[in-house]
Design a protein around this motif. Structure first.
Motif, PDB file in Angstrom:
ATOM      1  N   UNK A  31       0.836  -1.205   0.000  1.00  0.00           N
ATOM      2  CA  UNK A  31       0.000   0.000   0.000  1.00  0.00           C
ATOM      3  C   UNK A  31       0.868   1.252   0.000  1.00  0.00           C
ATOM      4  N   UNK A  32       1.927   1.252   0.786  1.00  0.00           N
ATOM      5  CA  UNK A  32       2.837   2.406   0.828  1.00  0.00           C
ATOM      6  C   UNK A  32       3.489   2.623  -0.534  1.00  0.00           C
ATOM      7  N   UNK A  63      -3.851  -6.684  -9.686  1.00  0.00           N
ATOM      8  CA  UNK A  63      -3.656  -5.439  -8.957  1.00  0.00           C
ATOM      9  C   UNK A  63      -4.990  -4.936  -8.404  1.00  0.00           C
ATOM     10  N   UNK A  64      -6.014  -4.946  -9.245  1.00  0.00           N
ATOM     11  CA  UNK A  64      -7.343  -4.511  -8.816  1.00  0.00           C
ATOM     12  C   UNK A  64      -7.786  -5.310  -7.595  1.00  0.00           C
ATOM     13  N   UNK A  65      -7.701  -6.625  -7.699  1.00  0.00           N
ATOM     14  CA  UNK A  65      -8.165  -7.488  -6.613  1.00  0.00           C
ATOM     15  C   UNK A  65      -7.400  -7.245  -5.317  1.00  0.00           C
ATOM     16  N   UNK A  66      -6.084  -7.131  -5.411  1.00  0.00           N
ATOM     17  CA  UNK A  66      -5.274  -6.940  -4.201  1.00  0.00           C
ATOM     18  C   UNK A  66      -5.557  -5.589  -3.553  1.00  0.00           C
ATOM     19  N   UNK A  72     -10.286  -1.370   0.173  1.00  0.00           N
ATOM     20  CA  UNK A  72     -11.719  -1.177  -0.030  1.00  0.00           C
ATOM     21  C   UNK A  72     -12.029  -0.330  -1.253  1.00  0.00           C
ATOM     22  N   UNK A  73     -10.997   0.115  -1.947  1.00  0.00           N
ATOM     23  CA  UNK A  73     -11.165   0.966  -3.127  1.00  0.00           C
ATOM     24  C   UNK A  73     -10.685   0.259  -4.384  1.00  0.00           C
ATOM     25  N   UNK A  74     -11.395   0.490  -5.467  1.00  0.00           N
ATOM     26  CA  UNK A  74     -10.888   0.099  -6.773  1.00  0.00           C
ATOM     27  C   UNK A  74      -9.695   1.006  -7.074  1.00  0.00           C
ATOM     28  N   UNK A  75      -8.732   0.564  -7.870  1.00  0.00           N
ATOM     29  CA  UNK A  75      -7.547   1.380  -8.124  1.00  0.00           C
ATOM     30  C   UNK A  75      -7.840   2.784  -8.651  1.00  0.00           C
ATOM     31  N   UNK A 138     -18.583  10.694   3.105  1.00  0.00           N
ATOM     32  CA  UNK A 138     -18.328   9.253   2.958  1.00  0.00           C
ATOM     33  C   UNK A 138     -17.724   8.944   1.593  1.00  0.00           C
ATOM     34  N   UNK A 139     -16.654   8.175   1.600  1.00  0.00           N
ATOM     35  CA  UNK A 139     -15.907   7.906   0.377  1.00  0.00           C
ATOM     36  C   UNK A 139     -16.730   7.176  -0.668  1.00  0.00           C
ATOM     37  N   UNK A 140     -17.826   6.561  -0.268  1.00  0.00           N
ATOM     38  CA  UNK A 140     -18.658   5.876  -1.251  1.00  0.00           C
ATOM     39  C   UNK A 140     -19.185   6.861  -2.282  1.00  0.00           C
ATOM     40  N   UNK A 141     -19.231   8.144  -1.932  1.00  0.00           N
ATOM     41  CA  UNK A 141     -19.644   9.177  -2.888  1.00  0.00           C
ATOM     42  C   UNK A 141     -18.638   9.315  -4.006  1.00  0.00           C
TER      43      UNK A 141
END
Length: 146
Positions: A31-32, A63-66, A72-75, A138-141
């Motif tokens: 992630x970093x 990459x997307x899956x990981x 919790x986010x798509x790339x 909320x990040x879902x936005x």
């Protein structure tokens, strides 16, 4: 339970805990690395998921899956979120115009930047710099915006 069985069980538990810690550290390192790569390429409006996954020597799907599992986010959403967070920092500093910030964080369209920023932070970029609120909505936005 005899001593040899007990020592085997204890040994397996220790190995399991050790492996879990190693995996967690590797996930944090991943992630970093992703965040650092985004930050280094932030001003490039053409920087995208394909480039990011390639720089991590992964297929786009892997990459997307990981990243999705870890954050919790798509790339594409993650890239956008990092860009918006950096834009918010620049707005708070008050050293740049919105147009300059738009370019610095890799948005090629100022109107789109304003729309996405407002959706993420709940206020327009011009009002954000003057406000006390620094929390995003909320990040879902933010997810699945183009």
């Amino acid at each position: 339970m005899n001593c040899s069985v007990r020592s085997i069980i204890v040994s397996k538990i220790k190995k399991s805990i050790y492996l879990s810690i190693v995996l967690i550290l590797l996930d944090w390192k991943f992630i970093a690395s992703v965040k650092e790569c985004i930050e280094k390429n932030m001003s490039d409006p053409d920087f995208n998921v394909e480039m990011l996954s390639s720089r991590h020597h992964m297929s786009r799907t892997s990459f997307f899956n990981k990243l999705k599992v870890l954050t919790g986010y798509a790339p594409a959403d993650y890239i956008r979120m990092i860009r918006l967070q950096h834009a918010a920092q620049l707005l708070k500093q008050g050293e740049y115009t919105i147009a300059e910030i738009t370019d610095r964080v890799g948005f090629s369209d100022a109107k789109y930047f304003r729309e996405v920023f407002k959706k993420y932070y709940g206020v327009s970029p011009s009002k954000y710099g003057d406000s006390e609120n620094t929390e995003p909505c909320p990040a879902s936005n933010l997810k699945n915006e183009k």
